[in-house]
Design a protein around this motif. Structure first.
Motif, short mmCIF file in Angstrom:
data_model
loop_
_atom_site.label_atom_id
_atom_site.label_comp_id
_atom_site.label_asym_id
_atom_site.label_seq_id
_atom_site.Cartn_x
_atom_site.Cartn_y
_atom_site.Cartn_z
N ALA A 143 -23.09 8.12 2.33
CA ALA A 143 -23.14 6.89 3.13
C ALA A 143 -24.23 7.07 4.17
N SER A 144 -24.94 5.99 4.45
CA SER A 144 -25.99 6.07 5.46
C SER A 144 -25.94 4.83 6.34
N TRP A 145 -26.53 4.97 7.52
CA TRP A 145 -26.53 3.90 8.50
C TRP A 145 -27.89 3.84 9.18
N ARG A 146 -28.35 2.61 9.42
CA ARG A 146 -29.57 2.37 10.20
C ARG A 146 -29.14 2.04 11.61
N LEU A 147 -29.78 2.68 12.58
CA LEU A 147 -29.47 2.48 13.98
C LEU A 147 -30.69 1.95 14.71
N ALA A 148 -30.48 1.15 15.71
CA ALA A 148 -31.54 0.71 16.60
C ALA A 148 -31.15 1.17 17.99
N LEU A 149 -31.69 2.29 18.42
CA LEU A 149 -31.30 2.92 19.67
C LEU A 149 -32.33 2.67 20.75
N ALA A 150 -31.86 2.66 21.99
CA ALA A 150 -32.74 2.44 23.13
C ALA A 150 -32.77 3.68 24.00
N GLY A 151 -33.79 3.75 24.82
CA GLY A 151 -33.90 4.86 25.76
C GLY A 151 -35.13 5.70 25.48
N ARG A 183 -32.40 10.93 20.78
CA ARG A 183 -31.96 12.11 20.03
C ARG A 183 -30.48 12.42 20.31
N ALA A 184 -30.06 12.34 21.58
CA ALA A 184 -28.67 12.61 21.93
C ALA A 184 -27.73 11.59 21.28
N ALA A 185 -28.11 10.32 21.29
CA ALA A 185 -27.28 9.29 20.67
C ALA A 185 -27.19 9.50 19.16
N THR A 186 -28.27 9.98 18.57
CA THR A 186 -28.26 10.25 17.13
C THR A 186 -27.27 11.36 16.80
N VAL A 187 -27.26 12.42 17.60
CA VAL A 187 -26.31 13.52 17.38
C VAL A 187 -24.89 13.00 17.44
N GLN A 188 -24.58 12.26 18.49
CA GLN A 188 -23.23 11.72 18.66
C GLN A 188 -22.85 10.82 17.48
N THR A 189 -23.80 9.99 17.06
CA THR A 189 -23.51 9.03 15.99
C THR A 189 -23.25 9.72 14.66
N VAL A 190 -24.10 10.67 14.27
CA VAL A 190 -23.90 11.30 12.95
C VAL A 190 -22.60 12.11 12.92
N ILE A 191 -22.26 12.76 14.02
CA ILE A 191 -20.99 13.50 14.05
C ILE A 191 -19.82 12.52 14.00
N GLY A 192 -19.93 11.42 14.74
CA GLY A 192 -18.88 10.40 14.71
C GLY A 192 -18.72 9.77 13.33
#
Length: 160
Positions: free
Chosen positions: A130-138, A144-153
């Motif tokens: 399963a994969s997900w596209r994210l649109a992150l800000a900052g 990078r920190a939000a990506t870590v949290q998201t993939v673990i979640g």
């Protein structure tokens, strides 16, 4: 505050994997090893973490993780198909039950035709990927920190 949530998510993922007798590995481009680093902060992680591959360069993505060279040449590394191949490659190379992958654009400039903040994460297991596209800000660090949290979640969600 974000670091506490990430460690909490990492602890929960490590516990869930251990309870199920599963292992995990990572294939990271955007995060450069931050996902596996976060996982190994958890005591007992060595029972489930098999390893991680940091693959920034296209040739490393292809030669080490098996990402299709034609795909990389045609579409670049920031897309759904590449992140899926990265996750499957992590499983295969590290002989793990679960593969986590990240790719994207942390900035400061756009890449592969995608704006800063475009991120793809994937979780592969015996049931598929399963994969997900994210649109992150900052800034770069925040993305990078939000990506870590998201993939673990997302791995926690996928494991149920």
């Amino acid at each position: 505050m974000t670091a506490v949530r990430e460690v909490d998510l990492a602890s929960r993922l490590i516990a869930r994997l251990a309870d199920r007798g599963l292992t995990v590995a990572t294939a990271e481009s955007l995060t450069g090893g931050l996902v596996v680093a976060e996982l190994v902060t958890v005591p007992g992680a060595s029972a489930v973490v098999r390893g991680g591959v940091v693959a920034y360069a296209y040739d490393v993505k292809a030669s080490v993780l098996g990402v299709d060279e034609d795909l990389l040449a045609a579409r670049g590394a920031v897309n759904d198909d590449v992140v899926r191949e990265l996750a499957e490659g992590a499983r295969r190379v590290c002989r793990s039950d679960v593969g986590l992958a990240t790719t994207g654009v942390a900035g400061p400039d756009p890449a592969d035709g995608e704006p800063v903040g475009t991120v793809y994460v994937a979780v592969a297991d015996e049931h598929g990927c399963a994969s997900w596209r994210l649109a992150l800000a900052g800034d770069r660090a925040a993305i990078r920190a939000a990506t870590v949290q998201t993939v673990i979640g997302r791995a926690l969600e996928r494991l149920g």
